[in-house]
Design an enzyme around this catalytic site. Structure first.
Site, PDB file in Angstrom:
ATOM      1  N   HIS A 375       0.745  -1.319   0.106  1.00 24.73           N
ATOM      2  CA  HIS A 375      -0.141   0.080  -0.035  1.00 24.73           C
ATOM      3  C   HIS A 375       0.819   1.299   0.082  1.00 24.73           C
ATOM      4  CE1 HIS A 375      -3.094  -3.021   1.508  1.00 24.73           C
ATOM      5  NE2 HIS A 375      -3.859  -2.269   0.624  1.00 24.73           N
ATOM      6  N   GLU A 399     -10.008  -2.958   2.224  1.00 29.76           N
ATOM      7  CA  GLU A 399      -9.433  -3.151   3.490  1.00 29.76           C
ATOM      8  C   GLU A 399      -9.155  -2.168   4.502  1.00 29.76           C
ATOM      9  OE1 GLU A 399      -8.121  -3.766   0.372  1.00 29.76           O
ATOM     10  OE2 GLU A 399      -6.508  -5.449   0.591  1.00 29.76           O
ATOM     11  N   ASP A 461     -20.811   1.464  -6.969  1.00 31.16           N
ATOM     12  CA  ASP A 461     -20.054   0.794  -8.065  1.00 31.16           C
ATOM     13  C   ASP A 461     -19.203   1.959  -8.507  1.00 31.16           C
ATOM     14  OD1 ASP A 461     -18.970  -0.103 -10.371  1.00 31.16           O
ATOM     15  OD2 ASP A 461     -21.057  -0.838 -11.309  1.00 31.16           O
ATOM     16  N   ASP A 486      -7.344   0.533  -6.562  1.00 33.01           N
ATOM     17  CA  ASP A 486      -6.882  -0.498  -5.785  1.00 33.01           C
ATOM     18  C   ASP A 486      -7.999  -1.599  -6.004  1.00 33.01           C
ATOM     19  OD1 ASP A 486      -5.516  -2.390  -4.329  1.00 33.01           O
ATOM     20  OD2 ASP A 486      -6.177  -1.278  -2.495  1.00 33.01           O
TER      21      ASP A 486
END
Length: 699
Positions: A375, A399, A461, A486
């Site tokens: 990251h 995450e 979305d 990501d």
């Protein structure tokens, strides 16, 4: 004196004076001489063998009746196992099995009926692909039990109750319970009690088998479970196996905290046989055929392999595993780290903690020991390249780690994270706290980064969201300084991924969503190997399509770089795109300039620890040049780029050395200018790698 027609016995003082009987054996014993014929010996041996055979057969029948004959399935108090005490029940009869298994089972159903039903099920599963698609669009081949394949689950445990392990009655009862849970219809089973201790049990069915072996003195049990077909996964029965077979030993000494030592379990899961090409099966539709199955489940040597999450969301299957790899650390070291005994391990518990890995549809996303490098490499190169990143957009990143890294920059006023899977975000909040923890970040006002006042988490979305906001006319105030993508890898066969990487309209909205000096960065999966084919003809066609779309939409320059410490089995690649030449020039900032930016921009940690674990100025200097493998694969295009034909080493006098065609000027950063018209070099690893040779050169 004669004892029988074939034998005579005579009393004499002189053995030599007695007449010799023909075809007889003369035996002298003291005062008597015995004559035995050959026929007598033969008949005696035959009779003895026959008697021994009859006795052995009777003993075998008697033993078989004790071991294998099972009376009624009726449960009584004598059939119950007492796992809570040290004394285990000594029942004398093994339980009977029902051949069909499960509720509504007819215990008297014959093996022939079971096999006929199995054949009928097999025949019905041989439907065409069109017939197997139901109204919901779900292809039932995933659930066909008769693919030419199967599943194999191996479980080993130690420190198990020795009394339980030495009881064939308790072992077989647990085995029958297990097969019923697995929907394996047992046809028969056999159990043997070993001398002096130990039990072996084997169960056979039309669709699999189970075998068990115990060593009570060592407290060890091994279980081998096989089932035909691919669904449901046998991994799901692990909790049942632990409950039925892994009974804690009460003979062990209690530990210092007063708790009984828990048994140690190692296990592995493998897919067997062949699936590809049958019933429309596609390997990428099965998470067990990808990283999860190949790199975790089938590895039997892992000292810890705990399933924290295995759930299906609306969009994908989510798995989170906690692992201890003995190649990195041992289970003993991990226990010492928790002991607080003053050992090195207890003083540095963060080094010995288990790894956590997140899988989406079986594909590894990040791990506890690799997520920081991944990251930081994704976020900070583009962030420090931009002169003043205030508004940042994140596509994906469920995450929370990408958001965490963005919030470390004190220039950021707003960070918008657009993630389609809200259930994934909730799971990460609960099970992946390390990824989204902002407790120690001085600039944060929340414990979890999702709740920071600068963060806006949109469960939408991203494809539709960007097209809706930036597909047409764009308001300057809504544009972002940096957009970080990501999402899943572009080479994965997932519908939601394909839309992100294949749509020119979406790429145009990304470009429109950036401010004039904007920077776009995306992870593009495993780094290219020097032996790979060109992107356009290999498995990375989606990556090639996206690179071409980004080039066509108007980005001034694109650049690839690698990070090798991300916790994967290969280096990982990233693509950064610059909307104007000013940000592009900042990419080549000097090491000192990068250090100054990092010190000025990064929030400190409250604990005094460094804000960044991997990224620093020397690391950024490595990112400035793409790897040699990118140049090699780039030059394998079907239409070989012109720059691949030039001589960058200056050793061929017949070719024009590009050093004579380019010049370097140092203004704010370093810029390379062409003295003659050159082909487009928006994305050219060849020019990127060799531009540093041109510094100080002129026309």
């Amino acid at each position: 004196m004669f004892c029988s027609p074939t034998a005579s016995m005579t009393h004499t003082n002189d053995p030599s004076s007695i007449g010799r009987a023909p075809k007889s054996v003369r035996l002298y014993s003291g005062r008597f001489l015995i004559n035995v014929t050959a026929n007598f010996i033969t008949i005696s041996l035959v009779l003895a063998a026959l008697v021994a055979f009859l006795i052995g057969s009777a003993a075998q029948i008697n033993l078989s009746s004790k071991l294998y004959t099972r009376p009624s399935l009726t449960t009584s108090s004598s059939n119950q196992r007492n796992h809570g005490g040290t004394t285990l029940n000594k029942q004398t009869l093994l339980p009977r099995i029902g051949l069909c298994g499960g509720e509504g089972c007819n215990a008297e159903e014959s093996a022939e009926q079971i096999l006929l039903a199995s054949d009928a099920e097999h025949s019905s599963s041989k439907l065409g692909d069109e017939e197997k698609d139901n109204d919901a669009g779900i292809n039932i081949y995933k659930y066909a039990p008769h693919l030419p394949s199967g599943q194999h689950l191996l479980v080993d445990a130690r420190d198990v109750n020795s009394g339980f392990l030495n009881s064939d009655k308790l072992i077989v009862t647990a085995m029958v319970d297990l097969t019923e849970e697995c929907k394996i219809a047992l046809l028969s089973y056999h159990c043997l009690s070993h001398v002096p201790v130990g039990v072996s049990c084997y169960g056979v069915s039309s669709a699999g088998h189970v075998s068990i072996r115990t060593w009570p003195e060592e407290g060890v049990i091994i279980i081998d479970l096989f089932k035909c077909g691919t669904s449901p996964p046998l991994v799901q029965v692990l909790p049942i196996i632990k409950k039925l077979f892994v009974i804690p030993s009460h003979d062990l000494v209690e530990e210092s905290d007063g708790d009984l030592q828990e048994p140690t379990i190692i296990w592995s899961y493998k897919l067997r046989g062949f699936r590809e090409g049958f019933y429309g099966y596609r390997r990428y539709d099965n998470p067990l055929e990808t990283d999860l199955g190949l790199d975790v489940l089938r590895m039997h040597y892992l000292a810890m392999k705990e399933v924290l999450v295995s759930e299906e969301t609306e969009f994908q299957h989510v798995d989170i595993y906690e692992l201890i790899n003995p190649r990195r650390t041992s289970m003993a070291s991990y226990k010492r780290a928790l002991s607080g005994d003053g050992s090195y391990e207890s003083l540095h518990p963060e080094i010995y903690r288990p790894d956590k890995i997140l899988f989406l549809d079986g594909v590894q996303q990040s791990s506890l020991y690799g997520e920081a490098a991944y990251h930081e490499a994704l976020v900070h190169p583009s962030m420090i390249t931009h002169p003043n990143p205030r508004r940042v957009a994140i596509i994906g990143g469920g995450e929370g780690a990408t958001l965490r890294e963005v919030l470390k920059h004190n220039t950021v006023k707003e960070a918008v994270m657009v993630e389609i899977d809200g259930e994934l975000v909730d799971m990460c909040r609960e099970h992946l706290i390390e990824w989204c923890d902002c407790t120690d970040l001085a600039g944060s006002d929340a414990n979890l980064c999702f709740d920071d006042s600068r963060a806006s988490v949109l469960i939408e979305d991203a494809f539709a969201w960007f097209i809706d906001k930036f597909g047409g006319s764009t308001k300057k105030r809504e544009q972002f300084d940096v957009i970080i993508m990501d999402a899943l890898d572009p080479d994965k066969f997932v519908e939601i991924v394909g839309k992100l990487y294949k749509s020119d309209q979406f790429v145009r909205s990304l470009y429109n969503g950036l401010a004039d000096e904007g920077v776009f960065v995306v992870q593009i999966g495993e780094s290219q190997n020097i032996a790979d084919t060109a992107l356009e003809v290999g498995q990375l066609k989606d990556t090639a399509h996206m690179i071409e779309a980004l080039r066509s939409v108007g980005f001034k320059s694109m650049h690839t770089y690698d990070e090798g410490h991300s916790g994967y089995f290969a280096p990982w690649s990233y693509l950064v795109c610059f909307k104007d030449s000013k940000s592009r020039a900042s990419w080549y900032e000097t090491s000192a300039g990068i250090e100054i930016k990092l010190r000025q921009r990064m929030h400190r940690r409250k604990s005094g620890e460094p804000s960044l674990m991997y990224f620093d100025a020397p690391t950024m200097m490595m990112y400035q040049l793409p790897p040699r493998s990118d140049e090699t694969v780039y030059c394998r295009k079907a239409l070989k780029p012109r720059e691949c034909k030039d001589d960058y080493n200056g050793t061929n006098p017949k070719l024009v050395n590009p050093v004579s065609l380019l010049e370097a000027h140092k203004e704010k950063g370093i810029s390379i200018y062409a003295c003659q018209n050159q082909p487009s070099t928006v994305h050219s690893p060849v020019f990127e790698r060799h531009s540093r040779q041109l510094l100080g050169s002129g026309c």
